[in-house]
Write a protein that holds these residues in place. Structure first.
Motif, PDB file in Angstrom:
ATOM      1  N   LEU A  11       9.372  33.180  31.291  1.00  0.00           N
ATOM      2  CA  LEU A  11      10.645  33.853  31.051  1.00  0.00           C
ATOM      3  C   LEU A  11      11.704  32.856  30.592  1.00  0.00           C
ATOM      4  N   ALA A  12      11.703  31.671  31.186  1.00  0.00           N
ATOM      5  CA  ALA A  12      12.660  30.638  30.786  1.00  0.00           C
ATOM      6  C   ALA A  12      12.415  30.201  29.347  1.00  0.00           C
ATOM      7  N   GLY A  13      11.155  29.961  29.004  1.00  0.00           N
ATOM      8  CA  GLY A  13      10.827  29.557  27.640  1.00  0.00           C
ATOM      9  C   GLY A  13      11.175  30.634  26.628  1.00  0.00           C
ATOM     10  N   THR A  14      10.938  31.885  26.979  1.00  0.00           N
ATOM     11  CA  THR A  14      11.273  32.991  26.080  1.00  0.00           C
ATOM     12  C   THR A  14      12.778  33.104  25.885  1.00  0.00           C
ATOM     13  N   MET A 112      12.200  11.474  33.792  1.00  0.00           N
ATOM     14  CA  MET A 112      11.335  12.092  32.798  1.00  0.00           C
ATOM     15  C   MET A 112      11.562  13.598  32.704  1.00  0.00           C
ATOM     16  N   SER A 113      11.927  14.215  33.811  1.00  0.00           N
ATOM     17  CA  SER A 113      12.175  15.658  33.766  1.00  0.00           C
ATOM     18  C   SER A 113      13.390  15.988  32.918  1.00  0.00           C
ATOM     19  N   TYR A 114      14.347  15.059  32.836  1.00  0.00           N
ATOM     20  CA  TYR A 114      15.501  15.275  31.970  1.00  0.00           C
ATOM     21  C   TYR A 114      15.172  14.943  30.522  1.00  0.00           C
ATOM     22  N   LEU A 115      14.267  14.017  30.301  1.00  0.00           N
ATOM     23  CA  LEU A 115      13.934  13.602  28.937  1.00  0.00           C
ATOM     24  C   LEU A 115      13.013  14.607  28.240  1.00  0.00           C
ATOM     25  N   ILE A 116      12.001  15.118  28.950  1.00  0.00           N
ATOM     26  CA  ILE A 116      11.040  16.024  28.317  1.00  0.00           C
ATOM     27  C   ILE A 116      10.982  17.386  28.997  1.00  0.00           C
ATOM     28  N   ASP A 118      11.316  20.092  32.546  1.00  0.00           N
ATOM     29  CA  ASP A 118      10.480  20.394  33.715  1.00  0.00           C
ATOM     30  C   ASP A 118      10.505  21.897  33.930  1.00  0.00           C
ATOM     31  N   ILE A 119       9.978  22.622  32.955  1.00  0.00           N
ATOM     32  CA  ILE A 119      10.074  24.081  32.952  1.00  0.00           C
ATOM     33  C   ILE A 119       9.312  24.709  34.115  1.00  0.00           C
ATOM     34  N   ALA A 183      18.685  24.664  27.601  1.00  0.00           N
ATOM     35  CA  ALA A 183      17.345  24.203  27.220  1.00  0.00           C
ATOM     36  C   ALA A 183      16.967  22.884  27.879  1.00  0.00           C
ATOM     37  N   LEU A 184      17.903  22.229  28.537  1.00  0.00           N
ATOM     38  CA  LEU A 184      17.635  20.914  29.129  1.00  0.00           C
ATOM     39  C   LEU A 184      16.453  20.960  30.088  1.00  0.00           C
ATOM     40  N   LYS A 185      16.393  21.992  30.906  1.00  0.00           N
ATOM     41  CA  LYS A 185      15.321  22.094  31.899  1.00  0.00           C
ATOM     42  C   LYS A 185      13.993  22.492  31.255  1.00  0.00           C
ATOM     43  N   VAL A 186      14.056  23.091  30.068  1.00  0.00           N
ATOM     44  CA  VAL A 186      12.852  23.626  29.442  1.00  0.00           C
ATOM     45  C   VAL A 186      12.127  22.582  28.605  1.00  0.00           C
TER      46      VAL A 186
END
Length: 272
Positions: A11-14, A112-116, A118-119, A183-186
């Protein structure tokens, strides 16, 4: 149902895909790819600010991203070429953000969760914020579609039609800051710009109208987001990079398919 972390991630990605895709079309049309990079990289400063002041991550990232976007817009008329200015601002913002985050002890384990992204760790509150921001961006673009489009295609024609191109640019800037924040978390700081640009670029060969390109870009982004999650689940790869990698594969395949269709069309035209 929302107790399942994979459903929350999907749902977050969508939600991010729905907001990023139409906005990404304007980024592509206006050739603002580096502008998106500068705004996204500034998010690291927002992360550091959130950790130091113990304030909302979304609010701090949104404020810093908006300030960066407005700063770039203002400085673009001060004697610097846009590509030079954006190159300096984008990489400087990322560097300062990484240094600032590294100075905060609690941030070191989560860098790393902020860089790439952590969805898979998205919670119910994160989901509400993501969809709230996504719906806001979609609403802005839908209500101002004509003005945004005409100011993108021809600023002089927009002024003659009573549309202020600078106002439309400000709306795009605001929308971009909101997408960066949600989108930062995704997909993380490093890949936000890619998730904006790649689906829009993939949709371009098969689009005959701007509206069609926005809809097709949204479809590509949604497929990439959910397909990337499936890849991450089965192959134990990072979810954010997997989503962007799948979007890149879609871009390559759709570009090649577009070239083949164009060649076949030209050959058919010659024979008739």
């Amino acid at each position: 149902m929302l107790d399942d972390f994979m459903i929350r991630a999907a749902l977050a990605g969508t939600g991010v895909a729905l907001a990023a895709a139409p906005l990404g079309c304007f980024v592509v049309w206006r050739r603002m790819a580096y502008f998106g990079d500068a705004t996204a990289h500034a998010a690291m400063l927002g992360v550091a600010l959130s950790l130091v002041l113990s304030v909302s991550l979304l609010a701090s990232v949104l404020v810093v991203a908006l300030i960066m976007a407005l700063l770039v817009s203002l400085l673009s008329d001060r004697g610097y070429t846009m590509d030079t200015l954006l190159g300096v601002m984008a990489h400087a913002a990322l560097a300062f953000g990484l240094v600032a985050v590294s100075l905060v002890q609690v941030a070191r384990l989560d860098l790393m969760s902020y860089l790439i992204g952590d969805i898979l760790a998205v919670g119910r509150q994160d989901l509400m914020l993501i969809w709230g921001g996504a719906l806001l961006v979609v609403l802005i673009i839908a209500l101002r579609w004509s003005g945004l489009l005409i100011s993108t295609l021809n600023p002089d024609l927009a002024r003659a039609s009573g549309v202020d191109p600078r106002r439309e640019q400000l709306l795009l800037t605001l929308s971009l800051a909101v997408v960066v924040a949600v989108a930062l978390k995704v997909v993380g700081v490093l890949l936000i710009a890619a998730f904006l640009i790649i689906p829009a670029a993939a949709a371009r060969p098969f689009s005959r109208t701007p509206e069609g390109m926005a809809v097709l870009a949204a479809a590509v982004a949604i497929v990439s987001a959910n397909g990337g999650l499936v890849i991450a689940w089965h192959f134990d790869t990072p979810a954010g990079p997997s989503m962007v990698s799948l979007a890149a594969v879609c871009f390559v395949l759709m570009t090649l398919a577009g070239l083949v269709c164009r060649r076949l069309g030209e050959r058919h035209t010659r024979t008739t």
